[in-house]
Design a protein around this motif. Structure first.
Motif, PDB file in Angstrom:
ATOM      1  N   VAL A 112      36.543  47.662  55.241  1.00 34.81           N
ATOM      2  CA  VAL A 112      37.140  47.862  53.930  1.00 34.81           C
ATOM      3  C   VAL A 112      38.101  46.714  53.647  1.00 34.81           C
ATOM      4  O   VAL A 112      38.876  46.320  54.512  1.00 34.81           O
ATOM      5  N   ALA A 113      38.032  46.192  52.442  1.00 34.32           N
ATOM      6  CA  ALA A 113      38.947  45.135  52.011  1.00 34.32           C
ATOM      7  C   ALA A 113      39.909  45.721  50.987  1.00 34.32           C
ATOM      8  O   ALA A 113      39.491  46.265  49.975  1.00 34.32           O
ATOM      9  N   ASP A 114      41.204  45.616  51.276  1.00 31.29           N
ATOM     10  CA  ASP A 114      42.223  46.022  50.317  1.00 31.29           C
ATOM     11  C   ASP A 114      42.559  44.800  49.474  1.00 31.29           C
ATOM     12  O   ASP A 114      43.141  43.836  49.961  1.00 31.29           O
ATOM     13  N   VAL A 115      42.159  44.846  48.210  1.00 28.23           N
ATOM     14  CA  VAL A 115      42.308  43.707  47.310  1.00 28.23           C
ATOM     15  C   VAL A 115      43.381  44.020  46.274  1.00 28.23           C
ATOM     16  O   VAL A 115      43.351  45.074  45.631  1.00 28.23           O
ATOM     17  N   ASP A 116      44.340  43.093  46.137  1.00 30.74           N
ATOM     18  CA  ASP A 116      45.398  43.239  45.142  1.00 30.74           C
ATOM     19  C   ASP A 116      44.974  42.522  43.872  1.00 30.74           C
ATOM     20  O   ASP A 116      44.551  41.361  43.907  1.00 30.74           O
ATOM     21  N   VAL A 117      45.107  43.217  42.741  1.00 29.47           N
ATOM     22  CA  VAL A 117      44.773  42.641  41.442  1.00 29.47           C
ATOM     23  C   VAL A 117      45.992  42.801  40.537  1.00 29.47           C
ATOM     24  O   VAL A 117      46.442  43.916  40.292  1.00 29.47           O
ATOM     25  N   MET A 118      46.515  41.671  40.096  1.00 27.65           N
ATOM     26  CA  MET A 118      47.629  41.684  39.167  1.00 27.65           C
ATOM     27  C   MET A 118      47.088  41.202  37.827  1.00 27.65           C
ATOM     28  O   MET A 118      46.539  40.096  37.742  1.00 27.65           O
ATOM     29  N   SER A 119      47.203  42.033  36.807  1.00 26.28           N
ATOM     30  CA  SER A 119      46.649  41.669  35.510  1.00 26.28           C
ATOM     31  C   SER A 119      47.718  41.788  34.431  1.00 26.28           C
ATOM     32  O   SER A 119      48.728  42.470  34.597  1.00 26.28           O
ATOM     33  N   ALA A 120      47.461  41.102  33.314  1.00 29.80           N
ATOM     34  CA  ALA A 120      48.412  41.095  32.209  1.00 29.80           C
ATOM     35  C   ALA A 120      48.488  42.460  31.531  1.00 29.80           C
ATOM     36  O   ALA A 120      49.518  42.818  30.976  1.00 29.80           O
ATOM     37  N   GLN A 121      47.399  43.199  31.588  1.00 29.32           N
ATOM     38  CA  GLN A 121      47.383  44.558  31.060  1.00 29.32           C
ATOM     39  C   GLN A 121      46.526  45.429  31.968  1.00 29.32           C
ATOM     40  O   GLN A 121      45.733  44.917  32.756  1.00 29.32           O
ATOM     41  N   ALA A 122      46.714  46.717  31.876  1.00 29.38           N
ATOM     42  CA  ALA A 122      46.004  47.642  32.763  1.00 29.38           C
ATOM     43  C   ALA A 122      44.494  47.474  32.607  1.00 29.38           C
ATOM     44  O   ALA A 122      43.982  47.327  31.488  1.00 29.38           O
ATOM     45  N   LEU A 123      43.794  47.464  33.752  1.00 23.43           N
ATOM     46  CA  LEU A 123      42.344  47.370  33.730  1.00 23.43           C
ATOM     47  C   LEU A 123      41.745  48.706  33.307  1.00 23.43           C
ATOM     48  O   LEU A 123      42.233  49.766  33.706  1.00 23.43           O
ATOM     49  N   THR A 124      40.678  48.636  32.522  1.00 23.08           N
ATOM     50  CA  THR A 124      39.964  49.865  32.173  1.00 23.08           C
ATOM     51  C   THR A 124      39.132  50.287  33.375  1.00 23.08           C
ATOM     52  O   THR A 124      38.926  49.498  34.306  1.00 23.08           O
ATOM     53  N   GLY A 125      38.635  51.497  33.357  1.00 21.79           N
ATOM     54  CA  GLY A 125      37.767  51.969  34.435  1.00 21.79           C
ATOM     55  C   GLY A 125      36.545  51.093  34.598  1.00 21.79           C
ATOM     56  O   GLY A 125      36.137  50.758  35.718  1.00 21.79           O
ATOM     57  N   GLU A 126      35.972  50.674  33.482  1.00 19.59           N
ATOM     58  CA  GLU A 126      34.778  49.822  33.516  1.00 19.59           C
ATOM     59  C   GLU A 126      35.102  48.450  34.109  1.00 19.59           C
ATOM     60  O   GLU A 126      34.345  47.917  34.931  1.00 19.59           O
ATOM     61  N   GLN A 127      36.245  47.866  33.714  1.00 21.43           N
ATOM     62  CA  GLN A 127      36.649  46.567  34.265  1.00 21.43           C
ATOM     63  C   GLN A 127      36.878  46.661  35.774  1.00 21.43           C
ATOM     64  O   GLN A 127      36.468  45.791  36.525  1.00 21.43           O
TER      65      GLN A 127
END
Length: 184
Positions: A112-127
């Motif tokens: 399992v890879a724990d991946v951190d994602v920092m985005s300018a706005q909240a990701l949608t479920g689809e994204q």
């Protein structure tokens, strides 16, 4: 920091070996997480290393709180022995680092890879689903996304997994453009 990690490593490996031998990775993970939180609690910190607090009582106290809700005390024997070993060697303060290293070993074992994602706005479920699918193909591992919002990115996202970093943020693009213009 490196010394802390080096000192904690054999304890993390021993805990992982014990958990793996009894197929209790999840149980040990929960136990170590709770024990790590306990030794950082402001009310518990003064007890650790206090000569007026007998080690067996401290170990029992920590074990009781860290294994709360466990129906069978006999199942907690390995955790008791582990806490006793840490206490005897004056290593209880290492529990947060031990827990972190245990989680790395567990993730590797479970692929399992724990991946951190920092985005300018909240990701949608689809994204999130699309990003997860792309990362799973790229990394060859099951991906667990940990998302955060950072409005200072202006747009886009930054994806981090170990040494793998993709800066697709608008802020990052602007910084790279500025650096290119200064160099030209």
């Amino acid at each position: 920091m490196a010394e802390l990690a080096t000192t904690a490593r054999p304890y993390a490996r021993a805990a992982f070996a014990s958990a793996g031998a009894t197929s209790q990775l999840l149980e040990w993970s929960s136990f170590l997480s709770r024990a790590a939180a306990l030794v950082q609690d402001p009310q518990v910190v003064p007890l650790i290393g206090n000569p007026r607090v007998p080690l067996p009582e401290l170990v029992e106290f920590l074990l009781e709180l860290a294994t709360a809700g466990r129906p069978d005390a006999q199942q907690a024997a390995p955790q008791h022995n582990f806490l006793r070993l840490l206490a005897d060697n004056r290593r209880l303060r290492l529990l947060p680092e031990i827990a972190a290293q245990f989680e790395v070993l567990r993730s590797e074992a479970e692929r399992v890879a724990d991946v951190d994602v920092m985005s300018a706005q909240a990701l949608t479920g689809e994204q999130s689903q699309k990003l997860q699918a792309v990362l799973e193909r790229r990394l060859g591992l099951t991906v667990r996304l940990h998302t955060q919002v950072d409005r200072s990115l202006v747009g886009g996202a930054i994806v981090r997994y170990e040494d793998f970093v993709v800066d697709g943020s608008l802020r990052g693009r602007i910084e790279r453009l500025g650096a290119a213009m200064r160099g030209a």
